[in-house]
Structure formats: structure tokens, C-alpha cells
Design a protein around this motif. Structure first.
Motif, mmCIF file in Angstrom:
data_model
loop_
_atom_site.group_PDB
_atom_site.id
_atom_site.type_symbol
_atom_site.label_atom_id
_atom_site.label_comp_id
_atom_site.label_asym_id
_atom_site.label_seq_id
_atom_site.Cartn_x
_atom_site.Cartn_y
_atom_site.Cartn_z
ATOM 1 N N LYS A 176 0.810 -1.219 0.000
ATOM 2 C CA LYS A 176 0.000 0.000 0.000
ATOM 3 C C LYS A 176 0.849 1.277 0.000
ATOM 4 O O LYS A 176 0.308 2.375 0.140
ATOM 5 C CB LYS A 176 -0.936 0.022 1.207
ATOM 6 N N LEU A 177 2.149 1.135 -0.184
ATOM 7 C CA LEU A 177 3.042 2.291 -0.124
ATOM 8 C C LEU A 177 2.670 3.316 -1.201
ATOM 9 O O LEU A 177 2.533 2.982 -2.375
ATOM 10 C CB LEU A 177 4.480 1.834 -0.322
ATOM 11 N N LYS A 178 2.502 4.592 -0.776
ATOM 12 C CA LYS A 178 2.129 5.661 -1.706
ATOM 13 C C LYS A 178 3.247 6.693 -1.893
ATOM 14 O O LYS A 178 3.311 7.347 -2.926
ATOM 15 C CB LYS A 178 0.865 6.364 -1.211
ATOM 16 N N ARG A 179 4.086 6.873 -0.875
ATOM 17 C CA ARG A 179 5.180 7.845 -0.969
ATOM 18 C C ARG A 179 6.473 7.201 -0.494
ATOM 19 O O ARG A 179 6.515 6.602 0.578
ATOM 20 C CB ARG A 179 4.873 9.096 -0.141
ATOM 21 N N LEU A 180 7.517 7.337 -1.299
ATOM 22 C CA LEU A 180 8.826 6.766 -0.981
ATOM 23 C C LEU A 180 9.863 7.878 -1.093
ATOM 24 O O LEU A 180 9.957 8.548 -2.128
ATOM 25 C CB LEU A 180 9.136 5.616 -1.944
ATOM 26 N N TYR A 181 10.659 8.069 -0.026
ATOM 27 C CA TYR A 181 11.582 9.198 0.079
ATOM 28 C C TYR A 181 12.961 8.692 0.482
ATOM 29 O O TYR A 181 13.114 7.983 1.482
ATOM 30 C CB TYR A 181 11.036 10.180 1.124
ATOM 31 N N PHE A 182 13.972 9.044 -0.314
ATOM 32 C CA PHE A 182 15.372 8.743 0.017
ATOM 33 C C PHE A 182 16.159 10.048 0.039
ATOM 34 O O PHE A 182 16.016 10.873 -0.873
ATOM 35 C CB PHE A 182 16.010 7.831 -1.034
ATOM 36 N N SER A 183 17.016 10.214 1.032
ATOM 37 C CA SER A 183 17.890 11.383 1.075
ATOM 38 C C SER A 183 19.202 10.994 1.757
ATOM 39 O O SER A 183 19.197 10.415 2.844
ATOM 40 C CB SER A 183 17.224 12.535 1.828
ATOM 41 N N SER A 184 20.289 11.318 1.065
ATOM 42 C CA SER A 184 21.627 11.083 1.615
ATOM 43 C C SER A 184 21.831 9.631 2.037
ATOM 44 O O SER A 184 22.249 9.329 3.164
ATOM 45 C CB SER A 184 21.884 12.030 2.797
ATOM 46 N N CYS A 185 21.498 8.742 1.129
ATOM 47 C CA CYS A 185 21.758 7.314 1.329
ATOM 48 C C CYS A 185 22.911 6.954 0.393
ATOM 49 O O CYS A 185 22.700 6.606 -0.779
ATOM 50 C CB CYS A 185 20.516 6.480 1.036
ATOM 51 N N GLY A 186 24.132 7.044 0.903
ATOM 52 C CA GLY A 186 25.329 7.012 0.072
ATOM 53 C C GLY A 186 25.562 5.715 -0.669
ATOM 54 O O GLY A 186 26.164 5.716 -1.743
ATOM 55 N N GLU A 187 25.123 4.577 -0.145
ATOM 56 C CA GLU A 187 25.386 3.292 -0.786
ATOM 57 C C GLU A 187 24.191 2.777 -1.587
ATOM 58 O O GLU A 187 24.242 1.668 -2.124
ATOM 59 C CB GLU A 187 25.797 2.252 0.264
ATOM 60 N N LEU A 188 23.133 3.556 -1.679
ATOM 61 C CA LEU A 188 21.953 3.130 -2.439
ATOM 62 C C LEU A 188 22.266 3.171 -3.932
ATOM 63 O O LEU A 188 22.529 4.228 -4.489
ATOM 64 C CB LEU A 188 20.764 4.049 -2.124
ATOM 65 N N SER A 189 22.221 2.011 -4.582
ATOM 66 C CA SER A 189 22.537 1.949 -6.008
ATOM 67 C C SER A 189 21.335 1.585 -6.862
ATOM 68 O O SER A 189 21.391 1.674 -8.083
ATOM 69 C CB SER A 189 23.665 0.934 -6.256
ATOM 70 N N ASN A 190 20.261 1.166 -6.218
ATOM 71 C CA ASN A 190 19.045 0.805 -6.952
ATOM 72 C C ASN A 190 17.850 1.128 -6.078
ATOM 73 O O ASN A 190 17.743 0.629 -4.955
ATOM 74 C CB ASN A 190 19.077 -0.687 -7.307
ATOM 75 N N VAL A 191 16.945 1.970 -6.575
ATOM 76 C CA VAL A 191 15.839 2.467 -5.753
ATOM 77 C C VAL A 191 14.906 1.344 -5.309
ATOM 78 O O VAL A 191 14.516 1.265 -4.142
ATOM 79 C CB VAL A 191 15.046 3.544 -6.518
ATOM 80 N N PHE A 192 14.524 0.468 -6.236
ATOM 81 C CA PHE A 192 13.490 -0.512 -5.932
ATOM 82 C C PHE A 192 14.012 -1.925 -5.678
ATOM 83 O O PHE A 192 13.250 -2.785 -5.258
ATOM 84 C CB PHE A 192 12.474 -0.569 -7.078
ATOM 85 N N ALA A 193 15.275 -2.177 -5.980
ATOM 86 C CA ALA A 193 15.793 -3.536 -5.873
ATOM 87 C C ALA A 193 15.582 -4.086 -4.460
ATOM 88 O O ALA A 193 15.714 -3.347 -3.471
ATOM 89 C CB ALA A 193 17.287 -3.558 -6.223
ATOM 90 N N PRO A 194 15.249 -5.366 -4.360
ATOM 91 C CA PRO A 194 15.077 -6.349 -5.445
ATOM 92 C C PRO A 194 13.630 -6.476 -5.918
ATOM 93 O O PRO A 194 13.284 -7.459 -6.574
ATOM 94 C CB PRO A 194 15.517 -7.648 -4.764
ATOM 95 N N PHE A 195 12.796 -5.493 -5.575
ATOM 96 C CA PHE A 195 11.374 -5.601 -5.892
ATOM 97 C C PHE A 195 11.104 -5.292 -7.365
ATOM 98 O O PHE A 195 11.852 -4.558 -8.020
ATOM 99 C CB PHE A 195 10.560 -4.622 -5.033
ATOM 100 N N ASN A 196 10.001 -5.824 -7.848
ATOM 101 C CA ASN A 196 9.449 -5.420 -9.137
ATOM 102 C C ASN A 196 8.453 -4.304 -8.856
ATOM 103 O O ASN A 196 7.382 -4.555 -8.292
ATOM 104 C CB ASN A 196 8.755 -6.594 -9.829
ATOM 105 N N PRO A 197 8.757 -3.060 -9.222
ATOM 106 C CA PRO A 197 7.886 -1.935 -8.819
ATOM 107 C C PRO A 197 6.465 -2.036 -9.363
ATOM 108 O O PRO A 197 5.530 -1.518 -8.752
ATOM 109 C CB PRO A 197 8.614 -0.703 -9.372
ATOM 110 N N GLN A 198 6.295 -2.710 -10.498
ATOM 111 C CA GLN A 198 4.956 -2.827 -11.066
ATOM 112 C C GLN A 198 4.095 -3.824 -10.304
ATOM 113 O O GLN A 198 2.871 -3.743 -10.345
ATOM 114 C CB GLN A 198 5.036 -3.220 -12.543
ATOM 115 N N GLN A 199 4.727 -4.731 -9.594
ATOM 116 C CA GLN A 199 3.974 -5.708 -8.821
ATOM 117 C C GLN A 199 3.927 -5.345 -7.342
ATOM 118 O O GLN A 199 2.884 -5.458 -6.703
ATOM 119 C CB GLN A 199 4.606 -7.095 -8.995
#
Length: 1111
Positions: A849-872
């Protein structure tokens, strides 16, 4: 010879018969004329009988059948012909054989025709039932405003939609519902949307027979049927068989069972649409399931100030434009509050009046006395009085009356109404505070649905329309109310004071109290937001002793002046019937007198400072609610309450003890400078067996302590205010329904005390947890509910946080975070991904049910949605914000985009080269509305050409400081399908700023259309020689002005593309470094800038300038 004779004989026979017939006309001349006269007389009688039937049918508005109309026309013609023949026969002479022959022959012919007409005159019926007539209303010069037109269009759309079978229109009395419906009927008739439209006025008393009779427009003779069931069956059968019927039920006050009337309704009767108008939203909800796709419920709101001016002017005339009346008219508009019926009645009453009469009218309105304005009281008050009288719940009437104690246009706190209501015992048979609050919220919801209260833009508040307030006050003769608009010049007479049950003085200046104060019936006294504030110690003894029946006393909300620095008088203890006491914004000294208030159930000291410990609380044995939020104490005492004082309040159900007001950043910063934390021993809560609500700020929690199983809580565990908590928690403090935990600078093991609360936590903020590596399973503990109620979570500055979910450490495989709608991850240096591996199928619904996703200053984040399939996994995700995550090279990788994404905010992503790498068929951007991208230095294009034409809902595009960006829409790749044109249907605002390599919106030869574009800003884009590379015009019908390098340029018929081309052709861009005044900055200069700089003391260092001219 025989043959000849036979033939001759036959010829003779044939000749003799016609010759004989011809001679017969001579012989039977008189009889033919006479026979004709007799047939004429007979036909005239039949004609009269048929005409009588026709007349009767026409009186019933029936339609005469075509065969009858044709018959009467033929009869009239034949009778006229017979009359002419009779006149000619009377003049014919005996010896005129030729004339007699012709007349006789003609008479016989007419006689035969008459007999034929007479034979077909026996009609089964001469008429058909009349078709429903067009509904016509008295001619009115109705003003259709922009807001009204939008509502009409919405209604018309619902009428045309075959899926919609119910339209509910609700709004407060006098807002113009019936007038609007009449306009809808007019347009529906003009558009021939329905074969039949019937409008029925229902009113408060439902009369089924009357409703049925008003639907007799369909041609049914229901008045002749006395049996109730037969009437229902006949009407139902007729409506069921009718093609496209609209039944309008106007002024409905309660649910109407359509089946009892005979009106078919539901999926099986799509041809019959129902429209209702009502003042009460709950009527619509009771008629249909509000979630039904076949129902449309539409609110009618009050007019804007501009619309109110137009309507008032229409009824007053152009006089209100005069300097004398203009300001007075604006005051009247404020008092009328956008209610059409009020504006119309006041406008008509004031037409032709002189300025003095206008001033009197304004004063009457301000004093809630509009009944003294001619023509005002009858229409407006009757309209709103009905809404009030229809409130069958006496509790609702009392709550509405309470609302009238607040000033005009005031944001009325719902919690104040709860606390006043408990003190006045408005909520019958209610023992616990939570039940009283639940009752109050239900009543307020009902009052809003009845349009007697309005929504407020402030959380936790409602508003009351000024006109409704005036009506309520006019009925509350036992209330004395004065606010900032009604200065308190003098107190009422002693006799008047005796009858008052309520006194409210807000936003006023009170210099002194009357010497005598005899108010034996006074139940509630409110003194809020007093300018020259009243101190409890300054009230004369006679005042305190003269209102012993007082049950609610609210004193606080100071506007200026120093806080009260004295002690409460002993006479204060004489208010022994007091159940609710609210003293706010005071410095409390000796409060011994409060200990005498044995009936006290609610005690509110919000924002007070205590000079002495409040020890008398131990005497308040009936206390249910104690509020000391945002309070402090002097440095010479360690706590507001003595040790074990709180634990002795065995009846306490709600304790409010927050130190920081998150609803105001200024307040939070101000409060942090004060001595906020006291040494309250939280273990005292164990003695409060009835405690259900707790708000508290604490520094530490003793080992082994576990919070009780609270229903409502707001708990802040911290030694100081985390800056990030201010913005995140702002506003939630006012919502009593939301539970939150703000936990700072702690360890995972210390969170065990919150175990009973975690399943009910709605908002969770964790900051500075050194050992927190994940949320799941770290925060699940051993209970199966986990974080079942969590709707929003923020993880901030947790140095070792790696994953939101660690599947490898997750032993209990359940889906968690099922209700989570917002996730904020900030200042997490070691954060790698939402999950460390793909979720097993049994837990794949986590975070769905997630509607808002916020990332800030996450230095090692290389993939926003991994390992999820964002469409599912993120089908409901609407907003994505990513800031300062430099390891990211792409946002949407090969698995595509979430299906519902509406907002995309990207900033300072230094490593990002692409936004999307997915195949075009996986990029679902048809819901995308807002795109804002800033300081993404390596980004070259924004949208692939293949998906640009799918951005049909994009409303705002804002790009800034992207050094390598060359185009917004990329060129088509080889093999991509041909695109005829790209239409940005809803794009309103386009901003392109400091894009040093931007060449054009699109370098491909694509024709663009911008039907909604209204605002364009192009600034500091030196390589942009054209807006779009296509040869055709850029269609921008709504665009009037383009801002280029801070200069407004009128299009004035010029093509948008041409404007950009001409402007940048004349510009000279110098990439310079300007040094001076102790600072150094880069800037793109135009010719004008260069001229300005020549005479300054600045040093210009010009470099890499291929177009440099002499300076």
C-alpha cells in the motif's frame, strides 16, 4: 346472323343502363336533394359528438389522434360542399334541365361520401395520452458562476453516463441547490437527454401519495386509483417500460424507500435515473452505497468573494461601485459568507438605500440581528431554522449551540467541544472520555453532513458559517457573546445577567468586571484571546461567588501582556459545580483553591509555567483528564507534580504531558530553550488502571518498565528535539486518532517497553539508533502483530542501518507493513536497499500500500526498488523523491515503473545518467503529473520519444541546474514507430532554468501541442536556439506570456518557437567569473549585464568565450 343479333342485344343492354341512370338524375332530383339534407343533419350530429370528445381530451392536455383530425377535416369539407349545393339548388329553375341534372348527380355523390364518413366515425378513442410537457419555470435571470458551471458540467456528465443511476446533490440551505437543478433540467431538455423528466418537491414530511401524484406527468391517472398497492404497481410498471426517465426528488430530508413509491431503481432499471437534492449528506449515503460506481454524490459549496460581489451587485445595482458604498458592500459580503440566498435577500433589501441605511444594515449583520433588515429574516432564517429543527438529536443541537460561542470564521477545535460537552453533561449516558469524544466526533460529522458546520483547513477543527452562527445565536437568547468584531463596551444589565447560561468574550479588551455579578444560571464562561488579559486574581470576589452553578470555565489564550504571576483566590474554590477548568498561558503560583473543586473531571493547564508543585491534584478524586502539555516549571522545583501525585489519580483516563509542540516549528524551537523536562517518574502510570490515552515527553525509561496497553498515545523519547522530527510530525499532534512514537538516541533493547504499543503505532520516527540494522525483523519482537497499524515511518541518521527488510534474518514468514503508506529514509550512510534479497511468495504483499517513498543522503543506495518489481510490489506508489544519493546511476531500471506514479522529485544525484532504462512497454507514465529535477549533472535527456506521447496527465515540469542536459524529449531511435504528434494535454507550467547545454525541448522533428500551457520560464539556457526542432507551429492556445531570462515577453500571436529563436539570437552570453565584495561566483551574462558591469569595481575574468565581443 344470330351472333350479330346477340352482340347488338348486349350493346343495347350496356347502353340502356347508363342512359337510364343519367335520366334518373332528372327524375330523382328532389329526392336526392332531400336525402342529402337528411344525411347532412345526421353527420352534423355525429360531428358535434366527436368534437365534444375532442374538447374533453384537449382539456386533459391529451393529443388528438391523426385519424380523428383527418376525419374532422374531411367532414368539415363535405358539409361545406353540401351547404353550397343546397344554396345552388334553392336558386335552380325548373326548366333548367342541365343545372338540375348536375345538382342531382352531385347530391347523390356527396350523400354517398357522407354515409362513408358516418360509418367510420365510431372511434375507440379520439386521443392519445399527452406526452410529458416540458418543465418550465418562471423566468429568472439566473447567474451561472464559474464554480456553478463546473458543478453543472459534473452533473450533466453523470446524466449522460449510462453507468450512473443516482445523483445526490447536497449543500446547506440557501446555497442554491434547487436553482442549480432547474438549470440542469433546462439543459437536459434542450439536449433531449430524457424522454421524460419529473421533478417532485418532497420536503420534511414525506407524503408518498403526493409524490406519486406529482409524477402523473407520465400520463397515469393515479388520482382515480385509491388502492395504495395498485398505485405503486402501476407507477412501477410504467417507469420500468419508459425509455430514459429522470426523476428529481427535491428537498429530501431523510432516506426515501423508492420501492414504496413505485420508482424502479438499481442495475436492472438503467433507463431510470434518480436525482436528489438535500441539505444532509447522510441522506445520499443512506440512499445508496457511497462506494458504488453507479452513484455520484456532489457537494454544492458557497460562493467565492468575487462571485459574491457579482451576485450582490446584480441585486443592488451599480451603486455599490461608488466610493461611498463600495467598502460597506464588501463588509456585507463578508457577513453573508458566500451564501446566495443571503446575498440576494440583502441585496434586494438594500437596493436604492442611502449610505446611512447601509451602515445600519452592516451593524445589524455584525450584531447578528439581520432580522431587522427588511426582507431578510423571513427567507434566510426560515431556511436555516428548518435545518436546525430537523436535528432530532438534542445532543447535536447543544453542540451546534456551543459552536456559536466561538468568534466568526473561527477554527473551532473539536477537542474543546469535547471538553466543554463533558463539563456540561451534553453526552448522555457516557461515562468514559473516549466514549464522549466518539459521540462528539459522530455529532460533528452529522452536523457537517447537514451543512450546519463546515470543514476547516486546520487539522482537528471545524468551522461555522457566519449566517448559521447568526441563526444559532438568534435562537440562543440565553447566551451573551462578544468577540473582536463586537467590542465589549459595557456589561449587560443585572437582570439580563440572571438569565444567561453561557457567556463568551473572545478577542476583546476587558478593562474591569461589574461590581455585582449575579449569574445563578451561568453554566459556561469562556474568556479566550483577551487583549488586556484578565487574571484570575483580578476577578472580584462577587464575580466568583455569583456564578456557583458554573460547570465550564475557560480562561486563556493571551494576546499580550505578562503572564499572571499571582495566586488563585480562595473564592475560586467556591465553584464547586465546576467539571471542566481550562487555564492556559498562565504562570501558576499557589493553586490550593483548585483542590476544593471536588466535581472536577477535566483540568487543562496547557502552556502554563508552574512556580510551585501542583500538589492539590491528589484531592481531585474524580479527575478523568489532565492536560499539562507544553508546560514548564521554575528551576527551583524538579517537577510539576510531587512524587506519587499522578498515581493517586485513580480515575484518570487521559494524561497529556508532551513538551514540544510539533505543529509549530517556531514553537518547538522556542520551547526547547525553556526548562521542559521534569523528573516525572513514568512508573506511576502502573497505578492508573483506567488510563487509555497518553501523550508524554521523556528522557529515559527505567529498565523493566513496559507501557500499559494504551488506545491513543503520542510518545517522544529523547533528550532533545531532533530537527527532522519537527517537519515530519507537524500537524499530527492535533489528530487524536493517530498514534505516534518519536524515539531518539536509544538502542533496540530499550524498545521492549513499547512492545504493547507497536501494533497500534501509526507514525514511527527513529533517529540516532546506533545498533539498528533493519526494521524487520529487529522491531517485530515476538508478537505476531508486529507493526500492523503503521502508516508512516521515518528512519533518520542510524549509522549502521543497511536494509529495511532482512529476509535472511526473518524466521517468521508473514507479510508485514501491510498498511504502510509513507516511507522516509534519510542520512543513512550504510543503507544499501529496501531488501537484501527477493521476498518469498508468502510475504510478497509487504508494503503493497506504499504511496510515498523518500530517500535522502543514502550514500550506498545503487538501486531504488531492488530487489522488488515496482509494477507488482508498488502498485499504489504515487510519489517518489530521491535526493543526494550519489551512487545511483538510474532510477527506473529494467523492471519498469510503478503503475500509479504521479510525482517524481530528483535532486543532487551526481552519478545519475538515466532516469529510465526499462523497455518502453514497461514505462507506465500515464498518471505522471509533476516532475521536478535539479542538479543532476550527468543527465542528458528526460523522456524517451516513445513515451513522451503517453504523458497525457503531466501538469508541471521543472528542470534546473542539469549541466549536460541536451533535450527534454530524446530523438527517436532507429526502428521506433512513427509519431504523428505529441500532445501534452494537461501541462500547465514549464520551467527550464540554468541548463547550460540544453539545445531544444526536442531535437527530433516532432510536432508538439500544448492545449493547457499557461506558464513558461526559460532562464540561462545559452545553447537553446529554438524551442522545438519541428517546422510546424507549437500550438499553445492558452499561453500569453513567456518569461525568458526574467523578462516577460508577450506572444501576441507570435509562435512560441519564434519567440525563443528571436530572443536568443540577440543575446550575447559570456561565461564569466565575477569577483568582488569578498565573494566569487559564476554567471551567464547578457549584453545588458555587461553594460552594467563596465562601470563597476568588479573584475571580470572571461574564459572559454567563443562569442566574445569587445567590451
Amino acid at each position: 346472323m344470330d351472333v350479330v343479333i346477340s352482340i347488338a342485344g348486349k350493346i343495347g343492354e350496356l347502353l340502356i343502363e347508363p342512359i337510364g341512370r343519367q335520366f334518373g338524375y332528372f327524375i330523382r332530383y328532389s329526392s336526392n336533394i332531400e336525402t342529402l339534407q337528411k344525411q347532412v343533419q345526421i353527420l352534423e350530429g355525429v360531428r358535434k359528438d366527436v368534437q365534444a370528445s375532442i374538447d374533453a381530451a384537449e382539456r386533459n392536455c391529451e393529443v388528438i389522434r391523426n385519424e380523428v383530425q383527418n376525419w374532422t377535416s374531411e367532414v368539415d369539407e363535405i358539409l361545406l360542399e353540401a351547404k353550397k349545393l343546397h344554396e345552388e339548388a334553392s336558386k335552380a329553375r325548373f326548366h333548367n334541365l342541365a343545372s338540375r341534372y348536375q345538382l342531382s348527380r352531385k347530391a347523390q355523390k356527396i350523400t354517398i361520401a357522407i354515409k362513408d364518413l358516418k360509418n367510420v366515425s365510431k372511434f375507440d378513442r379520439v386521443s392519445n395520452p399527452a406526452p410529458p410537457p416540458i418543465i418550465e419555470f418562471p423566468s429568472q435571470d439566473v447567474v451561472i458562476f464559474e464554480s456553478t458551471e463546473l458543478v453543472i458540467e459534473e452533473i450533466m456528465g453523470a446524466l449522460k453516463d449510462n453507468k450512473t443511476n443516482f445523483i445526490g446533490i447536497h449543500g446547506m440551505g440557501g446555497v442554491g441547490k434547487t436553482t442549480l437543478v432547474k438549470e440542469v433540467i433546462k439543459r437536459a431538455q434542450e439536449g433531449r437527454l430524457f424522454a421524460t423528466i419529473a421533478m417532485v418537491v418532497v420536503s420534511q414530511t414525506v407524503d408518498v401519495k403526493k409524490i406519486q401524484d406529482q409524477i402523473e406527468r407520465l400520463g397515469l391517472k393515479l388520482k382515480d386509483i385509491s388502492n395504495e398497492q395498485d398505485r405503486v404497481s402501476l407507477l412501477h410498471a410504467r417507469l420500468k417500460n419508459e425509455n430514459k426517465v429522470l426523476i428529481i426528488l427535491d428537498d429530501l430530508w431523510a432516506r426515501l424507500d423508492l420501492a414504496t413509491v413505485g420508482i424502479p431503481f438499481g442495475h436492472d432499471y438503467a433507463s431510470c435515473k434518480i436525482m436528489v437534492t438535500t441539505r444532509r449528506r447522510q441522506v445520499c449515503d443512506a440512499m445508496v452505497d457511497k462506494r458504488s460506481v453507479t452513484a455520484k454524490i456532489i457537494p454544492i459549496n458557497i460562493l467565492s468573494e468575487k462571485e459574491s460581489w457579482i451576485l450582490l451587485k446584480k441585486n443592488v445595482g451599480d451603486d455599490i461601485e461608488s466610493p461611498t458604498l463600495n467598502s460597506l458592500a464588501k463588509e456585507i459580503i463578508r457577513e453573508c459568507g458566500g451564501l446566495p440566498i443571503t446575498l440576494v435577500t440583502v441585496g434586494r433589501a438594500m437596493r436604492g438605500k442611502d449610505p446611512d441605511e447601509w451602515r445600519v444594515a452592516v451593524e445589524k449583520l455584525k450584531k447578528s440581528q439581520p432580522q431587522f433588515i427588511e426582507g431578510m429574516h423571513k427567507d434566510v432564517y426560515r431556511c436555516l431554522q428548518l435545518s436546525y429543527d430537523y436535528l432530532q438529536n438534542e445532543e447535536a443541537k447543544k453542540v451546534l449551540k456551543l459552536c456559536s460561542l466561538f468568534p466568526e470564521d473561527f477554527n473551532i477545535p473539536v477537542e474543546d467541544l469535547v471538553r466543554y460537552g463533558v463539563g456540561l453533561k451534553i453526552f448522555e449516558d457516557v461515562v468514559r472520555m473516549e466514549d464522549a469524544r466518539r459521540n462528539a466526533i459522530s455529532i460533528i460529522k452529522n452536523l457537517k453532513a447537514s451543512c450546519l458546520l463546515l470543514e476547516s483547513d486546520k487539522e482537528g477543527c471545524v468551522k461555522m458559517h457566519d449566517v448559521v452562527r447568526d441563526v444559532a445565536l438568534s435562537m440562543a437568547s440565553d447566551y451573551f457573546v462578544r468577540d473582536g468584531f463586537k467590542q465589549l463596551e459595557c456589561w449587560p444589565s443585572a437582570e439580563d445577567m440572571k438569565i444567561f447560561t453561557g457567556i463568551s468574550i473572545t478577542q476583546n479588551e476587558i478593562s474591569q468586571f461589574p461590581d455585582a455579578w449575579d449569574c445563578p444560571n451561568l453554566k459556561i464562561l469562556l474568556m479566550r484571546d483577551i487583549y488586556d488579559h484578565i487574571e484570575p486574581s483580578s476577578m472580584p470576589n462577587a464575580v466568583l461567588l455569583g456564578m456557583k452553578a458554573l460547570e465550564v470555565f475557560h480562561l486563556g489564550g493571551l494576546r499580550r501582556g505578562s503572564s499572571f504571576n499571582g495566586h488563585l483566590k480562595q473564592e475560586f474554590g467556591q465553584l464547586t459545580n465546576l467539571r471542566t477548568l481550562i487555564l492556559q498561558d498562565y504562570l501558576i503560583g499557589d493553586a490550593t483553591a483548585i483542590g476544593e473543586l471536588k466535581m472536577l473531571e477535566i483540568l487543562d493547564f496547557k502552556r502554563c509555567q508552574f512556580r510551585e508543585p501542583f500538589s492539590t491534584i491528589t484531592k481531585l478524586t474524580k479527575l478523568k483528564l489532565l492536560d499539562v502539555e507544553y508546560c514548564s516549571h521554575s528551576r527551583r522545583i524538579s517537577s510539576i507534580f510531587p512524587t506519587n501525585a499522578i498515581s493517586s489519580s485513580s480515575q484518570l483516563e487521559e494524561l497529556y504531558k508532551l513538551a514540544f509542540d510539533f505543529s509549530s516549528a517556531f514553537s518547538a524551537m522556542y520551547m526547547s530553550a525553556r526548562l521542559l523536562f521534569d523528573d516525572f517518574d513514568i512508573t506511576e502510570l502502573k497505578s492508573l488502571s483506567r488510563l487509555t490515552t497518553l501523550t508524554i515527553t521523556i528522557r529515559t525509561i527505567p529498565e523493566g518498565f513496559i507501557f500499559p496497553n494504551l488506545k491513543f498515545f503520542k510518545i517522544h523519547l529523547a533528550r532533545w528535539i531532533p530537527y527532522g522530527a519537527i517537519g515530519y510530525m507537524k500537524g499530527m499532534i492535533l489528530s487524536h486518532e493517530s498514534n505516534y512514537l518519536v524515539l531518539s538516541d536509544a538502542t533496540i533493547s530499550s524498545l521492549g517497553c513499547f512492545k504493547p504499543l507497536l501494533p497500534r503505532t501509526n507514525y514511527l520516527y527513529l533517529v540516532y539508533f546506533e545498533d539498528l540494522r533493519n526494521i524487520i525483523p529487529c522491531l517485530l519482537f515476538s508478537n505476531g502483530d508486529g507493526l500492523a497499524g503503521l502508516r508512516s515511518m521515518k528512519i533518520d541518521s542510524c549509522a549502521n542501518f543497511e536494509y529495511l527488510i532482512n529476509v535472511e534474518e526473518w524466521q517468521i514468514r508473514y507479510a508485514y507493513l501491510l498498511e504502510l503508506e509513507e516511507l522516509y529514509l534519510e542520512q543513512l550512510k550504510t543503507f544499501k536497499a529496501l531488501c537484501n534479497t527477493e521476498l518469498p511468495p508468502e510475504i510478497s504483499l509487504s508494503m503493497s500500500k506504499l504511496k510515498r517513498l523518500y530517500f535522502s543522503s543514502c550514500g550506498e543506495l545503487s538501486n531504488v526498488f531492488a530487489p522488488f518489481n515496482p509494477q507488482q510490489q508498488f502498485k499504489q506508489l504515487e510519489a517518489l523523491e530521491v535526493y543526494h544519493c550519489n551512487a545511483l546511476e538510474c532510477i527506473f531500471e529494467k523492471k519498469g515503473t510503478p503503475l500509479s506514479i504521479r510525482e517524481l522529485h530528483l535532486k543532487s544525484l551526481e552519478g545519475m545518467k538515466h532516469i529510465w532504462e526499462s523497455p518502453s512497454e514497461l514505462l507506465h507514465l500515464h498518471n505522471l503529473q509533476i516532475v521536478k529535477i535539479e542538479s543532476c549533472k550527468k543527465l542528458r535527456v528526460i523522456f524517451p520519444a516513445s513515451i513522451a506521447q503517453g504523458l497525457e496527465r503531466l501538469k508541471e515540469l521543472d528542470l534546473c541546474d542539469c549541466d549536460e542536459l541536451e533535450a527534454i524529449v530524446a530523438e527517436r531511435r532507429e526502428g521506433e514507430e512513427t509519431i504523428d504528434n505529441v500532445v501534452f494535454y494537461q501541462l500547465i507550467k514549464l520551467s527550464l532554468r540554468t541548463l547550460l547545454n540544453l539545445k531544444a525541448f526536442c531535437m527530433d522533428n516532432l510536432p508538439f501541442k500544448w492545449p493547457s500551457l499557461e506558464m513558461v520560464e526559460v532562464s540561462n539556457c545559452p545553447k537553446m536556439k529554438t524551442f522545438a526542432a519541428s517546422d510546424g507551429n507549437q500550438s499553445t492556445p492558452k499561453l500569453k506570456v513567456v518569461k525568458v531570462n526574467n523578462s516577460d515577453i508577450l506572444l501576441d500571436g507570435t509562435d512560441f518557437n519564434t519567440i525563443i529563436q528571436n530572443h536568443y539570437k540577440e543575446e550575447i552570453f559570456l561565461d564569466v567569473r565575477i569577483c568582488g565584495s569578498g565573494s566569487c561566483r559564476s554567471k551567464q551574462l547578457t549584453t545588458e549585464d555587461v553594460i552594467k558591469v563596465q562601470d563597476s569595481s568588479l573584475i571580470l575574468v572571461i574564459y572559454h568565450c567563443s562569442k566574445q565581443r569587445a567590451i
